[in-house]
Design a protein around this motif. Structure first.
Motif, mmCIF file in Angstrom:
data_model
loop_
_atom_site.group_PDB
_atom_site.id
_atom_site.type_symbol
_atom_site.label_atom_id
_atom_site.label_comp_id
_atom_site.label_asym_id
_atom_site.label_seq_id
_atom_site.Cartn_x
_atom_site.Cartn_y
_atom_site.Cartn_z
ATOM 1 N N TYR A 112 -4.774 1.857 0.405
ATOM 2 C CA TYR A 112 -5.256 1.723 -0.974
ATOM 3 C C TYR A 112 -6.591 0.968 -0.953
ATOM 4 O O TYR A 112 -6.705 -0.075 -0.321
ATOM 5 C CB TYR A 112 -4.225 0.926 -1.799
ATOM 6 N N ASP A 170 0.818 -1.223 0.000
ATOM 7 C CA ASP A 170 0.000 0.000 0.000
ATOM 8 C C ASP A 170 0.850 1.271 0.000
ATOM 9 O O ASP A 170 0.508 2.259 -0.645
ATOM 10 C CB ASP A 170 -0.946 0.021 1.211
ATOM 11 N N TYR A 219 1.178 7.265 -6.331
ATOM 12 C CA TYR A 219 0.020 8.132 -6.560
ATOM 13 C C TYR A 219 0.315 9.572 -6.160
ATOM 14 O O TYR A 219 -0.095 10.522 -6.817
ATOM 15 C CB TYR A 219 -1.192 7.594 -5.773
ATOM 16 N N LYS A 263 2.118 2.005 -3.399
ATOM 17 C CA LYS A 263 1.028 2.536 -4.248
ATOM 18 C C LYS A 263 0.772 4.000 -3.910
ATOM 19 O O LYS A 263 0.537 4.830 -4.786
ATOM 20 C CB LYS A 263 -0.247 1.710 -4.038
#
Lengths: 187, 711
Positions: free
Chosen positions: B552, B251, B258, B254
């Motif tokens: 996430y 997570d 992002y 990610k």
């Protein structure tokens, strides 16, 4: 000099008005069935000072009860001798029985804190919860203040505590018997 | 009659439900205090509860509508007649297989509130009388952290250490709702050396005491927090140890990918806070011993799901979960279930909130409540047939309340109301009661039993509070809980085998070795006095499926919300040229919602001790450009409504915003109708017909409605 006082900390007063309603309840100032807004007597009010231009602004709030003046103009103004400054406490009191309802005290008060009961024709105001404090209590506004912004005690002791705690005493506002203090402002 | 003296009970002038003492003298309430055995404070609303109790406007007998809905014409009837009308209607609804078309609109005082039990047993739905942004934030907290819906839970301000940071993000903690003790706790923390930062387009009472006021653009909070997260990660300021141990594997990477382009500079363009300020606060937060963020009932509720997501990620990367000064994860009090425990209807299968034009989109989400403001849509769609309201005022509270009013008055081809029955429990007549078929006289919080044990608002550990009758109710008043229990005995008796509300609470308290009587004798409260910290360590992780924090959200990949989106609420972009200002609906400590308990309360409307009317706040420089002077009467228009009100010029608001205190505009009540009070909800578009984005982002347009002001 014997003088009881309130110390009002502007750094803690948030202008919530809790003390005003608690004071009214305690002193029986509200006719709960019939009262309408803007007609209910009050023994203290919130004042505030707004300074600056967006976005550099500040707002300070404080409460304004009877200042229990050193040489109270209301005492001088009262022809019925109904108002006295209690020698043991320095509390300025109105004797309801003696009050003739002439309202001279209301005219004379520089702080506009004296109320008038039309039905029973007498003036009344904050007496620092005279009976309560003689029984060992503290004034209702002090007890109920949501942020503990109001302290009670002898003026000299409160002043000393303010100094010990590094609070600034706002001299102009503290001209009579109530002390107004705040945290030192960053220079 | 109870003896003279101080009696412990619980306030209900707002949903914070503070523990109070009530002084009784010859059967009359004389004074209120905060209960020193709890946190010892009551606010101005609490103090003014006596005015509510003895107001001439109190309802004392059931009323039945005689005119049309909205006319407010009634005749008195007996409780028997009222209960028979409700029972007959609910029987026929259930026989038709449409029990789920009953909704009760109320604030549950616990998850086992007798009203809720009835709904679950009968098969109806609850509206919480809270905005949908709640739902969005609750869902965000559950998704990221698991466990109880902790967005209701502000940081425990009394636990904030020296140098800790307290962030109010669009939150008016000095305006009530956490607990009356919270403002004092915040000031105490400041005195210990903690720092108070307020993000708000309005210079609130909180901002007046803040070390730093950041006048952010409304709904810019998600962008602001994303900018801080980006800065913290890009500069290796995150809490690596916490993330390694407690964030689900994969997570954080990610998130890193992002967040890369969500730089303070990029986010600054959205939230209108200088990038340097975003960086400064981010750095301070990363280095501080604790950061607590309070953003519950604020004005930044543009897109609550996205914001809740950014908020929880921020807490994770700074390691501020369940630590002193950070975000508490409260304990549930282990109450004994009252068997048989009813299971409510399936919201996903039968819920009416998914009947609108965004029905398909909505199925992507896991909101746990019906959005209150979708009632109008549900009535039009034929999905809401019986509405029972208590301690709420939807006719004034609903965004675009004209739509609600029109919907409840809508008739079918046979000239019958589409909403077949509207019942409202009321302390005094309200805007909503004008539309009700039956108005039932409720008991005030001084007159009834209630058991409170939920970890919401300023409650952190296990605990129970008892609300007990202090005085007798006037006339024929009966508490809505008593009536729901009686309806339960009539309609679903297998779930209502207990005698009354007190016996119901006795069963629940048994698990704690308590009873109502014992609790009463103890002083009305019980608590082991601990909240505990980092409980996830001992519990083997968080309440999420993996036991780790989920930054996430893969289930929302399809709708592009696996990570929080920084954009402003869609309403922000509508007709910018025609409506240059953003309307902010804000709150004060003097009023809670749109309820008569504060708005029809003389002490809370009194200029000296309350808030009398709600002029529109306009920044002086903006007003000058429009030639508007202080006190001028102005017309304020949005794309769906228009009001006339007074202008109040101030420096305390962003020049591109105007502010209106929420909840005014009642046409009922001796006090509530005084002054120039206007309803913000006339201007705010309704959700059913005008807006189609709110329920899918868990949003509210109370901070994003565009308006125009003319003299």
């Amino acid at each position: 000099m014997k003088q009881l006082s309130l110390m009002i900390d502007l750094s803690r007063c948030i202008g919530c008005k809790t003390c005003i309603v608690a004071c009214r309840n305690f002193h029986g100032l509200v006719d709960y069935e019939a009262a309408l807004p803007n007609e209910i007597p009050f023994y203290l009010r919130v004042e505030s000072k707004r300074e600056g231009v967006y976005p550099e602004i500040s707002v300070n709030s404080w409460v304004m009860p009877c200042q229990h003046c050193k040489n109270a103009p209301c005492i001088k103004a009262c022809k019925a001798d109904a108002i006295t400054k209690d020698p043991d406490t320095g509390i300025v009191r109105i004797n309801k029985e003696k009050c003739a309802g002439e309202k001279d005290c209301i005219e004379a008060c520089p702080y506009s804190v004296i109320q008038f009961n039309k039905q029973e024709n007498y003036a009344h105001k904050c007496d620092l919860c005279f009976d309560l404090i003689h029984a060992g209590g503290i004034p209702v506004c002090v007890e109920t203040c949501m942020t503990d912004a109001i302290s009670f005690g002898e003026k000299e002791v409160l002043r000393q505590r303010a100094q010990d705690e590094g609070k600034d005493i706002l001299k102009k506002m503290s001209a009579q018997s109530i002390l107004y203090v705040q945290n030192p402002t960053a220079s | 009659m109870k003896k003279n003296g101080w009696i412990p009970t619980v306030c209900y002038q707002c949903k914070a439900e503070c523990a109070i003492l009530v002084r009784l003298e010859d059967g009359c309430i004389k004074e209120i205090r905060g209960n020193p055995k709890a946190r010892g404070k009551a606010c101005v609303k609490g103090m003014a509860g006596i005015s509510l109790e003895y107001d001439k406007d109190r309802l004392t007998r059931p009323l039945k509508r005689t005119g049309k809905r909205g006319e407010g014409k009634f005749e008195p009837i007996s409780w028997d007649e009222a209960l028979n009308i409700i029972t007959d209607k609910l029987k026929s609804l259930k026989d038709r297989g449409e029990a789920h078309k009953l909704t009760a609109n109320f604030f549950p005082h616990s998850i086992t509130d007798p009203k809720w039990r009835f709904l679950d047993a009968y098969g109806g739905f609850i509206n919480t009388a809270l905005p949908h942004c709640d739902s969005g934030k609750i869902v965000a907290c559950i998704k990221t952290m698991g466990g109880v819906p902790n967005h209701h839970i502000p940081p425990a301000w009394f636990t904030v250490p020296k140098d800790g940071i307290m962030i109010m993000s669009g939150r008016h903690a000095f305006g009530g709702l956490d607990d009356a003790s919270a403002p004092g706790h915040i000031l105490d923390a400041k005195a210990r050396g903690a720092k108070l930062v307020v993000l708000d387009p309005i210079f609130t009472a909180d901002a007046a005491k803040a070390d730093w006021w950041i006048p952010i653009k409304p709904a810019g909070d998600t962008a602001f927090f994303l900018g801080m997260i980006q800065h913290i990660i890009a500069n290796d300021l995150y809490n690596k140890k916490f993330i390694d141990k407690w964030v689900r594997e994969g997570d954080f990477n990610k998130l890193k990918n992002y967040i890369e382009d969500k730089t303070p500079e990029a986010m600054s363009k959205i939230c209108d806070v200088p990038a340097a300020d975003i960086k400064k606060l981010a750095t301070e937060c990363a280095k501080a011993p604790s950061v607590g963020v309070d953003s519950f009932k604020g004005i930044m509720l543009g897109q609550a799901l996205d914001f809740g997501h950014a908020w929880t990620i921020f807490l994770a990367v700074t390691g501020n979960i369940d630590n002193p000064g950070g975000q508490p994860l409260p304990d549930l009090t282990p109450m004994t279930p009252v068997e048989p425990v009813p299971v409510g209807p399936d919201l996903n299968e039968l819920g009416w909130h998914r009947t609108g034009k965004d029905k398909e989109s909505f199925s992507n989400y896991s909101f746990i409540m019906e959005p209150t403001w979708y009632q109008a849509q549900a009535i039009k769609n034929g999905d809401l047939k019986v509405l029972i309201n208590s301690e709420a005022n939807p006719a004034l509270t609903e965004m675009g309340h004209k739509e609600w009013r029109d919907a409840v008055c809508m008739v079918d081809d046979n000239d019958e109301y589409k909403l077949e029955l509207l019942v409202s429990y009321e302390i005094m007549l309200s805007e909503t009661s004008k539309y009700a078929d039956l108005v039932l006289p409720d008991k005030s919080y001084f007159e009834r039993w209630e058991l409170l044990y939920m970890p919401w608002w300023y409650n952190f550990g296990k605990g129970v509070l008892l609300r007990q009758p202090v005085v007798e109710a006037p006339g024929k008043c009966r508490h809505s809980n008593e009536i729901f229990i009686e309806l339960g005995k009539r309609l679903v008796p297998e779930y209502f085998t207990f005698k009354d509300d007190v016996e119901y609470y006795d069963i629940q308290l048994a698990g704690l070795g308590l009873s109502v009587k014992k609790l009463q004798d103890m002083g009305g409260l019980w608590s082991p006095r601990t909240m505990g910290f980092r409980k996830y360590e001992k519990n083997g992780g968080f309440g999420t499926p993996s036991g780790k924090l989920h930054l996430y959200w893969e289930d929302l990949e399809g709708v592009n919300q696996a990570m929080p989106r920084p954009g402003l609420a869609p309403e922000y972009e509508v007709n910018i040229d025609k409506y240059p200002f953003i309307l902010i609906s804000y709150r004060t400590i003097f009023h809670a919602g749109a309820g008569q308990w504060t708005h029809n309360n003389p002490q809370l409307r009194d200029t000296v001790s309350g808030f009398f009317e709600n002029p529109v706040l306009i920044n002086k420089s903006a007003a000058t450009k429009l030639n508007i002077k202080d006190g001028d009467n102005v017309t304020m228009s949005s794309r769906t409504g228009q009001i006339k009100c007074k202008a109040k010029l101030t420096e305390r608001i962003r020049p591109d915003c105007v502010g209106l205190v929420h909840g005014f505009g009642s046409t009922v009540g001796r006090t509530a109708t005084m002054g120039q009070g206007v309803s913000d909800n006339i201007l705010i578009p309704d959700s059913g017909s005008t807006l189609d984005w709110q329920d899918v982002v868990g949003g509210e347009s109370h901070v994003s409605t565009r308006v125009r002001i003319e003299k």
